[in-house]
Design an enzyme around this catalytic site. Structure first.
Site, PDB file in Angstrom:
ATOM      1  N   CYS A 107      -2.531  -4.508   1.465  1.00  0.00           N
ATOM      2  CA  CYS A 107      -3.563  -5.149   2.274  1.00  0.00           C
ATOM      3  C   CYS A 107      -2.941  -5.812   3.507  1.00  0.00           C
ATOM      4  O   CYS A 107      -2.457  -5.125   4.381  1.00  0.00           O
ATOM      5  CB  CYS A 107      -4.373  -6.128   1.419  1.00  0.00           C
ATOM      6  N   HIS A 234      -5.993  -2.848  -3.567  1.00  0.00           N
ATOM      7  CA  HIS A 234      -5.167  -3.801  -4.312  1.00  0.00           C
ATOM      8  C   HIS A 234      -4.832  -3.298  -5.724  1.00  0.00           C
ATOM      9  O   HIS A 234      -5.528  -3.651  -6.672  1.00  0.00           O
ATOM     10  CB  HIS A 234      -5.906  -5.129  -4.430  1.00  0.00           C
ATOM     11  N   GLU A 236      -2.538  -4.396  -7.530  1.00  0.00           N
ATOM     12  CA  GLU A 236      -2.150  -5.579  -8.312  1.00  0.00           C
ATOM     13  C   GLU A 236      -3.379  -6.326  -8.840  1.00  0.00           C
ATOM     14  O   GLU A 236      -3.231  -7.267  -9.622  1.00  0.00           O
ATOM     15  CB  GLU A 236      -1.236  -6.485  -7.475  1.00  0.00           C
TER      16      GLU A 236
END
Lengths: 292, 712
Positions: A107, A234, A236
């Site tokens: 990002c 994302h 994560e």
């Protein structure tokens, strides 16, 4: 310490508005690596050396508020701010990559790598060649998307991966590639490693499956070596099954479903790759020790 | 309440109404800290600035509780606006409701997203009476270790000679008189300069610093510079040691030219006041330099009983601490309650319930909030388990949000909000009781268990109450119905007392806003008396929580709880421009019994989906449950109440739940008469409701009916 017994070391930068460092670190820990979260200034001032680590990570967030464009100020800090020895962090990063190590940006971190020119870095000169700008929708959005991995990508981050579901959370994620040459080079070398797809898995420019209107429906890039990798979505944020908006129904359909999220596979990939690299790098040395 | 909890081995209430935020114990290692506040007046005259400052200011409350340095876990917000499609003439200085809506939304987007705090839950309520002053409620939950550098984290300790450090942003003229202007009615002359403009990045730096400094034991305690600025933060901290000396010339300014009193009361944002032992100063200052957070020593604490404020050695103020905190005489006000004249309407005969449902789904208070929700980051930090919208389509609205605390355990917290201003026009008592029940049942719907049901169950609940009422001080000419307004407030409080006692759910913090009126051109717009109950409860294992969307075809659909002829104040009556009389009442005993049964049923994993019944009643809840995957449902209404009552009554303490076919026997045995079998989930994406064998309702594709005015 024997190199192979030591855990893979991931360095995760934070400070100045970066805000996804905790889940980023959790991703590496769950993948079996050691994750160290460090304030940017500790690296910029030379108190922490990136060369003590295997993977350098730029998390998401709003570095320096992103008021001049996402990632711009941080990219300039990396390029121009000199430490006491007169080196910029970009000098160190170039050396780091030349040493065969890995850089990842998610990002805002991806935006930094693009504005810096580390991605896609077709020329090898680390100058910006493409850009990321405001979503075609004109607004920030948080929504889940489906990604397809470019089968021709050489990046160890994506080895063995085919599709992935992940959330996007950004206002400036639209990749713009100007110039047909640049576009052709990116496609030829499969640097457009991830694309947004529809429900059937075909790359699409249709909103909201493609949430930002990116050229090539591209969600992520690598450099030509595959060692530098960045993406808008994302991974994560999908470490556990229970992050997915449809987890409850999927678990009902399949009670034995793995509790791991798609995103974690990507981190396992790179950690395993670094480990295997070490084994091949260390073996000849061990052999010579035995022979002496 | 505390006594009742402790007697049953539940001693998780740690801090109640005594610090910037309340605190409850999660487990032996950590505390949950949380606070909800309003920021109404500023949002009326500068919607973006007001809302962003509301979020950031509210973030500082849990951050600066006890020693300080809690890690923020989530934001929640509840917004009350006038009709965004208003096309009449605006009063002088009145902003259009849509402009307020868009500005506030953007403020919440930036305030939350740029701070890296997920916005996990919220609500938007529309009513013409919020067109003068909107209500902007901001809430923040956080987690703090029980111990920080060997000390109890929730305690604030200060000794004489400890230094006063101001940390974070600089001081300017912004926000002077912010607190006093918020406490009067707005009019044409209300100053926009009273609104502070927040900078999330400045605060993020200060927040990161606070987290590190408290863990290293460098800070004795901290507090937030909010309303009243330094005057209030140091004035409060000084009660701990018994006095303070403040040297205002040392305070760093954004620009020169501020008078000493302006420096002292300015509400410039992103600032904390810290108490620091002299011996820790060097280490603290060097950490501040490393992290680029400005720290300034602006004086020291004393024990002489005076707040002593100086500028360049000259005395600016010297106030006795006792007078400062207890010097205001208590007000005595008059309240007088009379029940409003109300009657049930005679509605035009209709049998087209498909049309009614379609109109309800498109009405302002029910239509989809997706366009707003998607602009808030609801999953940064990677811990959000139940988000505002779920399901394969990402379009099924949920009840409470669920967030796990960390990546090492499955413990988490459920968050909900209850707010029902419409019912206050009939009876403020039932409005308040209903709002409390709404918040409770949203948490029960996702699998939360009521507290204190068994010895030492450790199941914390924590509520913030926020009252927002119009001027309720009687005045024969300017506020002739002041006594009635105050009586409504009294009734709201009585209901709150009864609700907390019935469920054994404690309040831990809150805020009141007492002058929500806008006056211009000789017209006064007053908000309806409004109360928001924001609720959190511990979730033992987030993997066992329940979402609202239907999961599989052939699952059996049940109504849990009882429907009464209670259409008063309903969205259904609103469609016909009627208020009615039969306001929904909460039957606490029956509700508690049902919620307890639900906790037990969830232990046995008997429930596959669960959605609470609220605005629009059963028909809307059924439609919403089909949005997640495109399943349909076939439902047969039982005999008994008229069908429009069964479909649209907003009786409290009810749920739509689905059960796997193999669990039906166990489920029905467990709930007995509390469960009514309605029908089954179907593969085709149609919602069909029948009565006595004939179809009543069959919207074409329920998914498409959500595009109301706010879903652009």
């Amino acid at each position: 310490m024997n190199d192979t017994s030591q855990k893979v070391q991931a360095l995760i930068l934070t400070g100045f508005g970066i805000n996804c460092e905790e889940e980023y670190a959790a991703a590496y820990r769950l993948a079996g690596a050691e994750a160290t979260i460090v304030h940017l200034n500790q690296v910029l001032h030379g108190h922490v050396s990136i060369h003590d680590y295997d993977i350098l990570n730029f998390p998401g967030g709003f570095s320096f508020g992103d008021d001049l464009g996402s990632g711009v100020v941080l990219a300039n800090k990396l390029r121009y701010r000199k430490n006491a020895e007169g080196r910029t962090l970009l000098d160190d990063i170039k050396e780091f990559v030349a040493n065969g190590k890995f850089v990842m940006g998610i990002c805002n971190g991806f935006q930094v790598l693009v504005k810096l020119g580390l991605l896609p870095n077709l020329s090898g000169n680390v100058t910006p060649e493409v850009t990321l700008t405001h979503n075609a929708s004109g607004r920030y959005e948080d929504r889940w998307v489906r990604l397809k991995v470019n089968p021709k990508s050489n990046s160890p981050f994506l080895k063995g991966l085919d599709t992935m579901e992940v959330p996007v959370r950004h206002g400036e994620g639209r990749l713009i590639i100007s110039g047909t040459d640049t576009l052709a080079h990116i496609e030829e070398q499969a640097l457009n490693c991830l694309s947004y797809t529809d429900f059937d898995g075909s790359p699409t420019d249709v909103y909201p499956h493609n949430p930002n209107g990116a050229d090539l429906n591209c969600a992520g890039l690598t450099d030509t070596t595959g060692q530098v990798f960045g993406l808008m979505p994302h991974p994560e944020a999908f470490l556990s099954l229970y992050n997915h908006p449809d987890w409850a129904r999927r678990k009902r359909l399949n009670p034995g479903l793995s509790e791991e999220g798609d995103g974690l596979r990507l981190f396992r990939n790179i950690v395993e790759h670094v480990q295997s690299q070490r084994q091949t790098a260390v073996s000849p040395q061990e052999a010579s020790q035995f022979s002496s | 309440m505390d006594r009742q909890l402790r007697a049953n081995g539940n001693d998780w209430l740690i801090k109640v109404f005594s610090d910037n935020a309340g605190a409850v114990r999660i487990n032996p290692e950590s505390l949950f800290v949380w606070k909800v506040e309003t920021h109404n007046s500023p949002s009326a005259i500068d919607p973006y600035g007001g809302a962003i400052t509301g979020i950031l200011g509210n973030n500082r409350d849990p951050l600066a509780t006890g020693i300080g340095g809690a890690r923020l876990l989530f934001n929640t917000n509840v917004l009350c606006f006038g009709n965004p499609e208003f096309n009449g003439t605006l009063l002088s200085n009145q902003l259009h409701p849509r402009r307020i809506f868009e500005g506030v939304r953007k403020g919440i987007e930036d305030g939350g997203n740029k701070s890296g705090v997920p916005t996990v839950n919220g609500a938007i309520v529309f009513d013409d009476r919020y067109a003068g002053k909107p209500l902007v409620y901001c809430g923040t939950g956080a987690v703090m270790p029980m111990q920080l550098a060997g000390l109890d984290s929730w305690e604030k300790k200060i000794d004489a000679q400890d230094r006063i450090i101001m940390a974070g942003g600089r001081v300017g003229k912004d926000g002077i008189h912010g607190a006093t202007f918020s406490s009067i009615e707005l009019d044409e002359t209300s100053p926009a300069t009273a609104v502070q403009i927040g900078s999330p990045i400045t605060q993020k730096l200060a927040m990161d610093f606070l987290v590190l400094a408290t863990r290293r034991g460098l800070i004795k305690c901290s507090t937030d510079n909010g309303a009243g600025g330094l005057s209030s933060s140091i004035g409060e901290l000084a009660t701990i040691s018994g006095g303070a000396v403040v040297e205002l010339e040392k305070v760093p300014l954004k620009y020169p030219g501020l008078r000493p009193w302006e420096i002292f009361v300015s509400e410039s944002q992103e600032r904390f006041s810290l108490a620091v032992e002299p011996a820790k100063m060097d280490e603290l200052l060097s950490l501040g330099r490393e992290m680029e957070v400005e720290l300034t020593d602006i004086g020291y604490f004393t024990a002489d009983g005076y707040l002593d404020v100086r500028f360049d050695g000259d005395s600016v103020a010297r106030l006795n601490m006792e007078f400062l905190h207890n010097g205001v005489p208590r007000k005595v006000l008059e309240a007088e309650w009379s029940k409003p004249q109300a009657a049930e309407p005679t509605l035009p005969a209709t049998s087209d319930y498909t049309d009614v449902l379609t109109r309800l789904l498109g009405s302002l208070n029910i239509c989809s909030r997706e366009s707003v929700i998607r602009q808030y980051d609801h999953e940064v930090k990677g811990r959000t388990i139940i988000k505002p919208l779920m399901g394969a389509t990402g379009q099924a609205p949920q009840d409470a949000a669920v967030v796990r605390f960390n990546f090492e355990s499955w413990e988490g917290v459920a968050v909900s909000n209850g707010i029902l201003p419409r019912f206050g026009d009939l009876d403020a008592y039932h409005m308040s009781a209903g709002a409390f029940d709404e918040a409770v049942r949203q948490i029960v719907a996702v699998g939360g268990k009521l507290p204190n049901l068994s010895y030492g169950d450790g199941n914390f609940w924590s509520v913030n109450d926020n009252f927002c009422v119009p001027d309720s001080v009687y005045d024969a000419t300017t506020n002739p119905d002041g006594k009635l307004k105050l009586a409504k407030l009294v009734r709201m409080c009585e209901a709150l007392r009864d609700a907390t006692a019935a469920y054994c759910i404690p309040l831990t913090s809150g805020k009141d806003s007492m002058k929500n009126d806008f006056k211009a051109d000789g017209v006064k717009i007053s908000v309806p008396p409004t109360v928001l109950y924001s609720m959190t409860a511990k979730i033992e294992d987030v993997r066992h929580t329940i979402t609202s969307d239907f999961k599989q075809a052939d699952d059996v659909i049940y109504l849990l709880g009882e429907t009464y002829d209670e259409l008063g104040g309903s969205e259904f009556y609103q469609l016909f421009g009627e208020l009615g009389a039969n306001v929904p009442e909460v039957r606490f005993d029956k509700a508690k019994e049902l919620y307890t049964l639900m906790g037990q049923a969830n232990d046995q994993h008997l429930i596959q989906s669960c959605h609470d019944l609220s605005d629009g009643g059963l028909a809307v809840a059924l439609a919403e449950a089909t949005f997640g995957h495109g399943y349909g449902a076939t439902v047969d209404l039982p005999e008994g109440l008229p069908v429009h009552v069964q479909l649209f009554s907003e009786s409290h303490s009810r749920f739509v739940a689905t059960v796997a076919p193999e669990d039906v026997v166990a489920f029905e045995q467990h709930f007995g008469t509390r469960a009514t079998r309605l029908g089954v989930v179907t593969l085709d994406s149609h919602l069909t409701v029948r009565h006595a064998g004939s179809p009543l309702l069959r919207p074409a594709r329920p998914c498409c009916a959500t595009s109301g005015p706010t879903a652009r």
